[in-house]
Scaffold this motif. Structure first.
Motif, short mmCIF file in Angstrom:
data_model
loop_
_atom_site.label_atom_id
_atom_site.label_comp_id
_atom_site.label_asym_id
_atom_site.label_seq_id
_atom_site.Cartn_x
_atom_site.Cartn_y
_atom_site.Cartn_z
N ALA A 172 -47.68 -55.69 -65.96
CA ALA A 172 -48.71 -56.60 -65.44
C ALA A 172 -49.83 -56.78 -66.44
CB ALA A 172 -49.25 -56.07 -64.11
N GLY A 173 -49.48 -56.75 -67.72
CA GLY A 173 -50.48 -56.92 -68.77
C GLY A 173 -50.82 -58.38 -69.04
N GLN A 174 -51.55 -58.59 -70.14
CA GLN A 174 -52.05 -59.93 -70.46
C GLN A 174 -50.92 -60.92 -70.73
OE1 GLN A 174 -53.98 -60.56 -74.30
NE2 GLN A 174 -55.69 -61.57 -73.24
N LEU A 233 -41.92 -56.39 -70.67
CA LEU A 233 -43.06 -56.70 -71.53
C LEU A 233 -44.08 -55.57 -71.62
CD1 LEU A 233 -43.74 -60.39 -70.36
CD2 LEU A 233 -42.53 -59.65 -72.42
N THR A 234 -43.68 -54.33 -71.35
CA THR A 234 -44.69 -53.26 -71.34
C THR A 234 -44.82 -52.54 -72.67
OG1 THR A 234 -43.23 -51.42 -70.70
CG2 THR A 234 -44.12 -52.81 -68.92
N HIS A 235 -43.83 -52.62 -73.54
CA HIS A 235 -43.78 -51.81 -74.76
C HIS A 235 -43.58 -50.33 -74.45
CE1 HIS A 235 -44.39 -54.46 -78.16
NE2 HIS A 235 -45.45 -55.01 -77.61
N ASP A 236 -43.39 -49.98 -73.21
CA ASP A 236 -43.22 -48.58 -72.81
C ASP A 236 -41.75 -48.35 -72.47
OD1 ASP A 236 -43.14 -46.07 -71.66
OD2 ASP A 236 -44.92 -46.37 -70.42
N PRO A 237 -41.01 -47.60 -73.30
CA PRO A 237 -39.58 -47.39 -73.02
C PRO A 237 -39.32 -46.79 -71.65
CG PRO A 237 -40.13 -46.64 -75.23
CD PRO A 237 -41.43 -46.93 -74.54
N PHE A 253 -29.13 -64.53 -65.74
CA PHE A 253 -28.80 -65.50 -66.80
C PHE A 253 -29.59 -65.24 -68.07
CE2 PHE A 253 -32.55 -67.72 -65.14
CZ PHE A 253 -33.12 -68.29 -66.27
N TYR A 254 -30.68 -64.47 -67.97
CA TYR A 254 -31.51 -64.20 -69.14
C TYR A 254 -32.11 -62.81 -68.99
CZ TYR A 254 -35.22 -64.70 -72.66
OH TYR A 254 -36.03 -64.52 -73.75
N VAL A 255 -32.00 -62.01 -70.05
CA VAL A 255 -32.64 -60.69 -70.10
C VAL A 255 -33.34 -60.59 -71.45
CG1 VAL A 255 -32.36 -58.19 -70.00
CG2 VAL A 255 -30.84 -59.68 -68.65
N GLY A 256 -34.64 -60.34 -71.44
CA GLY A 256 -35.39 -60.26 -72.68
C GLY A 256 -36.31 -59.06 -72.69
N ALA A 257 -36.69 -58.65 -73.90
CA ALA A 257 -37.62 -57.52 -74.05
C ALA A 257 -38.46 -57.74 -75.29
CB ALA A 257 -36.86 -56.20 -74.14
N ILE A 258 -39.74 -57.46 -75.16
CA ILE A 258 -40.64 -57.60 -76.29
C ILE A 258 -40.46 -56.41 -77.24
CG2 ILE A 258 -42.63 -56.37 -75.32
CD1 ILE A 258 -44.31 -58.79 -76.40
N GLY A 259 -40.77 -56.64 -78.51
CA GLY A 259 -40.65 -55.57 -79.48
C GLY A 259 -40.12 -56.07 -80.81
#
Length: 342
Positions: A172-174, A233-237, A253-259
């Motif tokens: 729930a970040g920016q 989107l947390t950057h926390d594994p 249909f879509y799975v994404g992760a920031i990093g």
């Protein structure tokens, strides 16, 4: 289904109840460039009032003129093609010589529109089949896993309606806030998952649902289907990985992760410890988002939703005809510069 299409169906049903002759237009084929994809709908009332769109306005103007002249079909569906010639394409605002074909369906008791809206209201996926020879429509449930669908063979038009596309955001970040704010008008039903007390207190995005359960529990409980996108989107594994383990083994249909790219390698090694195989890992969009030079959180949010849209419609950005595997490689390399900073 898209919010705009649901509004069109409600408008058409209201006009029917009020006693107005109403025709429903559906885009069934496009050639070249076209403003709206197949399956897009427009409703035209006999007095020229219109709901929805299938072009930049010129085709709608023609449909309004036809309605006021009494030239729309009244008994059975008919097909109408715009942009056959370059001159006509220019006249109707179709770019690059595009051509667009509509099925115009006069609505009546056999259209099953009230029953369709009742089914949509219960979040059921329904396929509506229209027989162009008779003008009769039938409804049937959609088997699990077939959340999207459109077909037209010249005699039968089949369109899947029902539950909206859903987006689950982990964190729930920016950045999640900007993604959620943009996803809502795109027609997504947005759920945000974050068990961290320091983040949930500041979440105030309208028309979204905030849950504080652990991400893996949320993924399992929400009944992920082929109309669901999941973005970590947390950057926390400890949080992102929990969601990705189940998400990559789901029909989402879509799975994404920031990093970063380096983080992707480390993440893949961790996920393999939980029986996520190579084929499932290949579905992961990470670094997340298309390469648009994004640097700020709002720009990165745009890149994420752009990639989600490209995957949803099974196309590659910038009109490329690259296959999906190549697209995944390019997107992964090119977006690293943007998401490495996030």
């Amino acid at each position: 289904m898209d919010n705009i299409d649901l509004e069109v169906l409600h408008s058409a049903a209201d006009w029917q109840r009020e006693g107005f002759r109403t025709v429903l237009g559906t885009v069934v084929r496009t050639w070249g460039s076209a403003p709206r994809p197949v399956g897009s709908i427009v409703a035209i009332r006999a007095d020229g009032r219109i709901a929805g769109s299938v072009s930049g306005g010129c085709i709608e103007d023609d449909l309004i003129a036809r309605a006021r002249a009494g030239a729309l079909p009244a008994e059975r569906p008919e097909q109408l093609t715009y942009g056959v010639s370059a001159e006509e394409a220019q006249r109707f605002g179709l770019p690059c010589g595009g051509t667009l074909q509509l099925v115009l369906e006069p609505l009546g008791e056999r259209s099953a529109l009230p029953a369709l809206l009742d089914a949509i209201a219960t979040d059921r996926l329904i396929v509506r089949r229209l027989d162009l020879r008779t003008g009769a429509a039938s409804l049937a449930p959609v088997p699990p896993g077939n959340g999207t669908g459109f077909s037209f063979d010249g005699e039968t038009l089949a369109v899947v309606h029902g539950a909206p596309y859903r987006l689950l955001l982990i964190g729930a970040g920016q950045l999640s806030r900007y993604v959620a704010e943009m996803a809502v008008p795109l027609g997504y039903e947005v759920t945000v998952c974050d068990p961290r007390e320091e983040y949930v207190g500041g979440w105030h995005v309208a028309h979204t649902t905030l849950v504080t359960d652990m991400p893996d529990d949320v993924v399992l409980s929400m009944g992920v289907d082929s109309r669901t996108a999941i973005v970590a989107l947390t950057h926390d594994p400890k949080l992102d990985d929990l969601a990705l383990i189940d998400a990559l083994q789901s029909p989402a249909f879509y799975v994404g992760a920031i990093g970063s790219r380096a983080n992707r390698v480390a993440r893949a090694a961790r996920l393999k410890l939980f029986d996520v195989d190579d084929a499932q890992l290949a579905r992961l969009h990470s670094p997340v988002g298309l390469a648009i030079g994004a640097k700020t959180p709002p720009e990165i949010a745009v890149s994420i939703l752009a990639e989600m849209t490209a995957v949803r419609y099974k196309v590659v950005h910038a009109g490329s005809s690259l296959d999906r595997a190549t697209h995944g490689q390019l997107a992964g390399r090119a977006t690293a510069s943007a998401t490495d900073r996030a």
